[in-house]
Design a protein around this motif. Structure first.
Motif, mmCIF file in Angstrom:
data_model
loop_
_atom_site.group_PDB
_atom_site.id
_atom_site.type_symbol
_atom_site.label_atom_id
_atom_site.label_comp_id
_atom_site.label_asym_id
_atom_site.label_seq_id
_atom_site.Cartn_x
_atom_site.Cartn_y
_atom_site.Cartn_z
ATOM 1 N N ALA A 87 0.820 -1.216 0.000
ATOM 2 C CA ALA A 87 0.000 0.000 0.000
ATOM 3 C C ALA A 87 0.855 1.268 0.000
ATOM 4 C CB ALA A 87 -0.912 -0.002 1.231
ATOM 5 N N PRO A 88 0.882 1.989 -1.131
ATOM 6 C CA PRO A 88 1.641 3.241 -1.175
ATOM 7 C C PRO A 88 0.948 4.328 -0.365
ATOM 8 C CG PRO A 88 1.027 2.490 -3.402
ATOM 9 C CD PRO A 88 0.265 1.674 -2.416
ATOM 10 N N THR A 89 1.737 5.083 0.368
ATOM 11 C CA THR A 89 1.196 6.183 1.170
ATOM 12 C C THR A 89 0.890 7.381 0.274
ATOM 13 O OG1 THR A 89 3.397 7.076 1.552
ATOM 14 C CG2 THR A 89 2.542 5.501 3.210
ATOM 15 N N ASN A 90 0.237 8.380 0.861
ATOM 16 C CA ASN A 90 0.003 9.635 0.140
ATOM 17 C C ASN A 90 1.334 10.218 -0.337
ATOM 18 O OD1 ASN A 90 -2.669 9.281 0.840
ATOM 19 N ND2 ASN A 90 -2.651 10.810 2.467
ATOM 20 N N ALA A 91 2.361 10.166 0.530
ATOM 21 C CA ALA A 91 3.684 10.693 0.170
ATOM 22 C C ALA A 91 4.271 9.938 -1.017
ATOM 23 C CB ALA A 91 4.620 10.624 1.372
ATOM 24 N N ALA A 92 3.992 8.646 -1.114
ATOM 25 C CA ALA A 92 4.467 7.859 -2.262
ATOM 26 C C ALA A 92 3.824 8.367 -3.552
ATOM 27 C CB ALA A 92 4.143 6.380 -2.058
ATOM 28 N N PHE A 93 2.524 8.630 -3.513
ATOM 29 C CA PHE A 93 1.843 9.158 -4.700
ATOM 30 C C PHE A 93 2.359 10.545 -5.053
ATOM 31 C CE2 PHE A 93 -1.297 5.826 -3.752
ATOM 32 C CZ PHE A 93 -1.576 5.353 -5.030
ATOM 33 N N GLU A 94 2.746 11.331 -4.029
ATOM 34 C CA GLU A 94 3.258 12.683 -4.278
ATOM 35 C C GLU A 94 4.606 12.667 -4.982
ATOM 36 O OE1 GLU A 94 3.129 14.612 -0.453
ATOM 37 O OE2 GLU A 94 0.937 14.480 -0.377
ATOM 38 N N LYS A 95 5.326 11.546 -4.932
ATOM 39 C CA LYS A 95 6.609 11.427 -5.637
ATOM 40 C C LYS A 95 6.431 11.311 -7.149
ATOM 41 C CE LYS A 95 9.211 8.690 -2.214
ATOM 42 N NZ LYS A 95 9.927 7.394 -2.105
ATOM 43 N N LEU A 96 5.229 10.940 -7.595
ATOM 44 C CA LEU A 96 4.975 10.810 -9.033
ATOM 45 C C LEU A 96 5.044 12.193 -9.683
ATOM 46 C CD1 LEU A 96 1.953 8.320 -8.933
ATOM 47 C CD2 LEU A 96 4.321 7.793 -9.589
#
Length: 196
Positions: A87-96
Protein backbone atom coordinates in the motif's frame (compact mmCIF):
# COMPACT_ATOMS: atom_id res chain seq x y z
CA UNK A 1 -13.97 -8.43 -15.83
CA UNK A 2 -11.45 -7.11 -13.28
CA UNK A 3 -13.60 -8.33 -10.39
CA UNK A 4 -13.69 -11.79 -11.92
CA UNK A 5 -9.92 -11.70 -12.48
CA UNK A 6 -9.22 -10.81 -8.85
CA UNK A 7 -11.61 -13.45 -7.50
CA UNK A 8 -10.20 -16.11 -9.83
CA UNK A 9 -6.63 -15.20 -8.91
CA UNK A 10 -7.44 -15.26 -5.21
CA UNK A 11 -8.74 -18.83 -5.29
CA UNK A 12 -5.90 -20.18 -7.41
CA UNK A 13 -3.63 -22.56 -5.55
CA UNK A 14 -0.41 -20.70 -4.87
CA UNK A 15 2.10 -23.37 -4.11
CA UNK A 16 3.95 -23.12 -7.42
CA UNK A 17 7.29 -21.35 -7.59
CA UNK A 18 7.01 -17.62 -8.11
CA UNK A 19 4.06 -17.10 -5.78
CA UNK A 20 3.94 -15.63 -2.33
CA UNK A 21 2.05 -18.17 -0.31
CA UNK A 22 1.14 -18.52 3.34
CA UNK A 23 -1.51 -21.02 4.35
CA UNK A 24 -4.82 -19.43 5.40
CA UNK A 25 -4.45 -21.20 8.77
CA UNK A 26 -1.17 -19.36 9.33
CA UNK A 27 -2.87 -16.09 8.43
CA UNK A 28 -5.64 -16.75 10.94
CA UNK A 29 -3.09 -17.64 13.60
CA UNK A 30 -1.09 -14.45 13.00
CA UNK A 31 -4.30 -12.43 13.15
CA UNK A 32 -5.43 -14.06 16.37
CA UNK A 33 -2.06 -13.46 18.02
CA UNK A 34 -1.94 -9.75 17.20
CA UNK A 35 -3.62 -8.79 20.49
CA UNK A 36 -3.10 -5.07 20.05
CA UNK A 37 -4.03 -3.35 16.82
CA UNK A 38 -1.24 -1.64 14.86
CA UNK A 39 -1.72 1.99 13.93
CA UNK A 40 -1.52 3.18 10.32
CA UNK A 41 -2.04 6.85 9.56
CA UNK A 42 -3.30 7.48 13.08
CA UNK A 43 -5.98 4.78 12.92
CA UNK A 44 -6.11 1.39 14.59
CA UNK A 45 -6.10 -1.42 12.04
CA UNK A 46 -8.65 -3.99 13.16
CA UNK A 47 -7.64 -7.50 12.01
CA UNK A 48 -11.34 -8.38 11.82
CA UNK A 49 -11.95 -5.74 9.12
CA UNK A 50 -11.14 -5.93 5.41
CA UNK A 51 -8.26 -4.23 3.67
CA UNK A 52 -10.58 -1.55 2.26
CA UNK A 53 -12.31 -0.89 5.61
CA UNK A 54 -9.02 -0.42 7.42
CA UNK A 55 -7.32 1.60 4.67
CA UNK A 56 -10.31 3.97 4.59
CA UNK A 57 -9.58 4.94 8.20
CA UNK A 58 -5.86 5.70 7.67
CA UNK A 59 -4.98 9.36 7.11
CA UNK A 60 -1.84 8.46 5.15
CA UNK A 61 -3.68 6.19 2.66
CA UNK A 62 -6.39 8.58 1.43
CA UNK A 63 -4.96 8.84 -2.11
CA UNK A 64 -4.78 5.05 -2.37
CA UNK A 65 -8.38 4.67 -1.16
CA UNK A 66 -9.61 7.32 -3.63
CA UNK A 67 -7.76 5.53 -6.43
CA UNK A 68 -9.16 2.11 -5.43
CA UNK A 69 -12.69 3.54 -5.50
CA UNK A 70 -12.12 5.34 -8.84
CA UNK A 71 -10.82 2.10 -10.37
CA UNK A 72 -13.85 0.13 -9.15
CA UNK A 73 -11.69 -2.15 -6.98
CA UNK A 74 -13.21 -1.46 -3.55
CA UNK A 75 -15.66 -4.36 -3.78
CA UNK A 76 -13.18 -6.97 -5.08
CA UNK A 77 -10.57 -5.98 -2.47
CA UNK A 78 -13.24 -6.35 0.19
CA UNK A 79 -13.74 -9.98 -0.86
CA UNK A 80 -12.47 -13.09 0.87
CA UNK A 81 -8.95 -12.95 -0.52
CA UNK A 82 -6.45 -13.67 0.77
CA UNK A 83 -4.47 -10.74 -0.60
CA UNK A 84 -1.07 -9.25 0.10
CA UNK A 85 -1.32 -5.53 -0.63
CA UNK A 86 1.71 -3.28 -0.93
CA UNK A 87 0.00 0.00 0.00
CA UNK A 88 1.64 3.24 -1.17
CA UNK A 89 1.20 6.18 1.17
CA UNK A 90 0.00 9.63 0.14
CA UNK A 91 3.68 10.69 0.17
CA UNK A 92 4.47 7.86 -2.26
CA UNK A 93 1.84 9.16 -4.70
CA UNK A 94 3.26 12.68 -4.28
CA UNK A 95 6.61 11.43 -5.64
CA UNK A 96 4.97 10.81 -9.03
CA UNK A 97 5.38 13.55 -11.65
CA UNK A 98 3.05 16.52 -11.12
CA UNK A 99 -0.47 15.87 -12.41
CA UNK A 100 -0.07 12.07 -12.65
CA UNK A 101 -2.59 11.22 -9.93
CA UNK A 102 -5.18 13.69 -11.25
CA UNK A 103 -4.75 12.23 -14.75
CA UNK A 104 -5.10 8.64 -13.50
CA UNK A 105 -8.28 9.47 -11.57
CA UNK A 106 -10.07 10.61 -14.76
CA UNK A 107 -12.81 8.17 -15.86
CA UNK A 108 -11.17 7.57 -19.23
CA UNK A 109 -8.05 6.24 -17.44
CA UNK A 110 -9.90 3.76 -15.22
CA UNK A 111 -8.31 0.68 -16.84
CA UNK A 112 -4.78 2.09 -16.56
CA UNK A 113 -5.41 3.00 -12.91
CA UNK A 114 -6.78 -0.48 -12.21
CA UNK A 115 -3.66 -2.01 -13.78
CA UNK A 116 -1.37 0.07 -11.58
CA UNK A 117 -3.33 -0.72 -8.43
CA UNK A 118 -3.62 -4.46 -9.09
CA UNK A 119 0.15 -4.46 -9.65
CA UNK A 120 0.36 -3.78 -5.89
CA UNK A 121 -1.67 -6.90 -5.03
CA UNK A 122 -0.50 -10.51 -4.83
CA UNK A 123 -3.30 -13.11 -4.62
CA UNK A 124 -1.99 -14.75 -1.43
CA UNK A 125 -1.21 -13.65 2.09
CA UNK A 126 2.44 -13.36 3.06
CA UNK A 127 3.89 -11.87 6.21
CA UNK A 128 7.24 -10.12 6.02
CA UNK A 129 8.93 -13.06 7.75
CA UNK A 130 7.53 -15.46 5.12
CA UNK A 131 8.67 -13.11 2.33
CA UNK A 132 12.15 -12.78 3.84
CA UNK A 133 12.44 -16.55 4.16
CA UNK A 134 11.51 -16.96 0.47
CA UNK A 135 14.12 -14.35 -0.46
CA UNK A 136 16.74 -16.22 1.57
CA UNK A 137 15.73 -19.63 0.18
CA UNK A 138 15.94 -18.33 -3.39
CA UNK A 139 19.39 -16.78 -3.09
CA UNK A 140 18.52 -13.16 -2.44
CA UNK A 141 15.45 -12.47 -4.58
CA UNK A 142 11.89 -13.80 -4.81
CA UNK A 143 9.64 -13.10 -7.78
CA UNK A 144 5.87 -13.01 -7.31
CA UNK A 145 3.14 -12.58 -9.90
CA UNK A 146 0.69 -9.79 -9.13
CA UNK A 147 -3.05 -9.74 -9.78
CA UNK A 148 -2.26 -7.41 -12.70
CA UNK A 149 -0.31 -10.33 -14.19
CA UNK A 150 3.19 -8.87 -14.18
CA UNK A 151 5.96 -9.79 -11.74
CA UNK A 152 7.46 -7.92 -8.82
CA UNK A 153 10.72 -8.89 -7.15
CA UNK A 154 11.24 -8.94 -3.41
CA UNK A 155 14.76 -8.37 -2.07
CA UNK A 156 16.46 -7.27 1.12
CA UNK A 157 18.41 -4.02 1.40
CA UNK A 158 20.12 -4.44 4.73
CA UNK A 159 17.23 -4.99 7.11
CA UNK A 160 14.67 -3.42 4.76
CA UNK A 161 12.28 -5.46 2.65
CA UNK A 162 12.24 -3.88 -0.82
CA UNK A 163 9.78 -4.45 -3.66
CA UNK A 164 11.23 -3.92 -7.16
CA UNK A 165 8.91 -3.15 -10.08
CA UNK A 166 9.47 -4.11 -13.72
CA UNK A 167 11.40 -0.91 -14.43
CA UNK A 168 13.83 -1.62 -11.60
CA UNK A 169 12.44 1.01 -9.24
CA UNK A 170 12.27 0.02 -5.59
CA UNK A 171 9.75 0.62 -2.83
CA UNK A 172 10.76 0.11 0.79
CA UNK A 173 8.28 -1.51 3.17
CA UNK A 174 7.93 1.11 5.91
CA UNK A 175 5.34 -0.79 7.95
CA UNK A 176 4.93 -4.54 7.60
CA UNK A 177 2.42 -7.15 8.64
CA UNK A 178 -0.74 -5.12 9.12
CA UNK A 179 -3.10 -8.07 9.34
CA UNK A 180 -6.60 -7.83 7.86
CA UNK A 181 -9.55 -10.21 7.76
CA UNK A 182 -8.82 -10.89 4.07
CA UNK A 183 -5.05 -10.67 3.94
CA UNK A 184 -2.10 -8.56 4.96
CA UNK A 185 -0.96 -5.04 4.11
CA UNK A 186 2.62 -3.83 3.87
CA UNK A 187 2.85 -0.02 3.69
CA UNK A 188 5.39 1.17 1.08
CA UNK A 189 7.08 4.48 0.28
CA UNK A 190 6.92 4.42 -3.54
CA UNK A 191 4.26 3.62 -6.14
CA UNK A 192 5.13 0.51 -8.17
CA UNK A 193 4.61 0.70 -11.93
CA UNK A 194 4.01 -2.19 -14.32
CA UNK A 195 5.33 -1.84 -17.86
CA UNK A 196 2.51 -0.44 -19.96
Amino acid sequence: MLKTMIRAAAITTLVAAGSLAVAPAALAQDTAQSGDMPMVGGAAMDPQKTIVENASAADNLTTLVAAVKAAGLAEPLSGDGPFTVFAPTNAAFEKLPAGTVDELLKPENKDKLASILTYHVVPAAATSSAAMQMIKDEGGAHTATTVEGSPITLKMDGENLVIIDESGNGAVVTQADVMQSNGVVHVIDTVLMPKM
